[in-house]
Design a protein around this motif. Structure first.
Motif, PDB file in Angstrom:
ATOM      1  N   LYS A  28       0.807  -1.220   0.000  1.00  0.00           N
ATOM      2  CA  LYS A  28       0.000   0.000   0.000  1.00  0.00           C
ATOM      3  C   LYS A  28       0.841   1.272   0.000  1.00  0.00           C
ATOM      4  CE  LYS A  28      -4.105  -2.083   1.932  1.00  0.00           C
ATOM      5  NZ  LYS A  28      -5.054  -2.134   3.047  1.00  0.00           N
ATOM      6  N   PRO A  38      -2.750   2.177 -10.078  1.00  0.00           N
ATOM      7  CA  PRO A  38      -3.456   3.434  -9.818  1.00  0.00           C
ATOM      8  C   PRO A  38      -4.001   3.470  -8.388  1.00  0.00           C
ATOM      9  CG  PRO A  38      -4.201   2.438 -11.879  1.00  0.00           C
ATOM     10  CD  PRO A  38      -3.337   1.427 -11.193  1.00  0.00           C
ATOM     11  N   LYS A  39      -4.002   4.645  -7.788  1.00  0.00           N
ATOM     12  CA  LYS A  39      -4.455   4.791  -6.402  1.00  0.00           C
ATOM     13  C   LYS A  39      -5.853   4.214  -6.186  1.00  0.00           C
ATOM     14  CE  LYS A  39      -1.578   8.616  -5.009  1.00  0.00           C
ATOM     15  NZ  LYS A  39      -1.461   9.823  -4.220  1.00  0.00           N
ATOM     16  N   ALA A  40      -6.713   4.368  -7.161  1.00  0.00           N
ATOM     17  CA  ALA A  40      -8.084   3.877  -7.029  1.00  0.00           C
ATOM     18  C   ALA A  40      -8.159   2.357  -6.955  1.00  0.00           C
ATOM     19  CB  ALA A  40      -8.929   4.379  -8.200  1.00  0.00           C
ATOM     20  N   GLU A  41      -7.116   1.656  -7.393  1.00  0.00           N
ATOM     21  CA  GLU A  41      -7.129   0.186  -7.416  1.00  0.00           C
ATOM     22  C   GLU A  41      -6.308  -0.461  -6.306  1.00  0.00           C
ATOM     23  OE1 GLU A  41      -6.131  -1.310 -11.289  1.00  0.00           O
ATOM     24  OE2 GLU A  41      -7.298   0.247 -12.287  1.00  0.00           O
ATOM     25  N   SER A  44      -8.378  -2.646  -3.759  1.00  0.00           N
ATOM     26  CA  SER A  44      -8.983  -3.841  -4.344  1.00  0.00           C
ATOM     27  C   SER A  44      -7.943  -4.878  -4.765  1.00  0.00           C
ATOM     28  CB  SER A  44      -9.859  -3.470  -5.548  1.00  0.00           C
ATOM     29  OG  SER A  44      -9.084  -2.919  -6.586  1.00  0.00           O
ATOM     30  N   ARG A  45      -6.720  -4.465  -5.001  1.00  0.00           N
ATOM     31  CA  ARG A  45      -5.666  -5.401  -5.423  1.00  0.00           C
ATOM     32  C   ARG A  45      -4.793  -5.900  -4.269  1.00  0.00           C
ATOM     33  NH1 ARG A  45      -2.843  -3.770 -11.065  1.00  0.00           N
ATOM     34  NH2 ARG A  45      -4.683  -3.230 -12.265  1.00  0.00           N
TER      35      ARG A  45
END
Length: 119
Positions: A28, A38-41, A44-45
């Motif tokens: 993270k 990407p920060k948005a993912e 979730s990853r």
């Protein structure tokens, strides 16, 4: 085991310890940046990357056993196994993720395999 082979095995082992750390405890923060997530993912990853990191940790463990196991024949078997797995995983990563993985993982592993076989 010849010194050149030991150095190459240690190098591949250190690379995979670093990858393990990037994909697990550092994902993270540093890991996501290194892998271009990407920060948005990131959230979730994170779980999948942590799982993937475990496999890289297992590869590092096999290579470490190849360096320190007291029986030379078994140590060499661990080294061959670890390097072969890294080489195959690197080719797969280059085909499915990014070509750069071929140079980071497969090339050093193949050099290590060659050193084991030739020396």
């Amino acid at each position: 085991m010849h010194l050149i082979a030991q150095i190459l095995i240690a190098l591949v082992c250190l690379i995979h310890i670093y990858i393990f750390l990037l994909e697990t405890v550092l994902f993270k923060s540093r890991g996501a940046k290194v892998f271009g997530i990407p920060k948005a993912e990131i959230a979730s990853r994170a779980v999948a990357m942590s799982n993937q990191g475990c496999y890289n940790g297992f590869l590092a463990a096999a290579l470490l056993l190849g360096l320190v196991y007291p029986d030379p024949a078994i140590a060499k078997a661990f080294a061959y196994f670890g390097l072969a797995c890294v080489a195959v995983a690197g080719v797969w990563g280059a085909v499915t993720v990014m070509v750069r993985i071929l140079y980071i993982q497969t090339v050093p592993a193949m050099l290590g395999l060659a050193a084991l076989a030739l020396l």
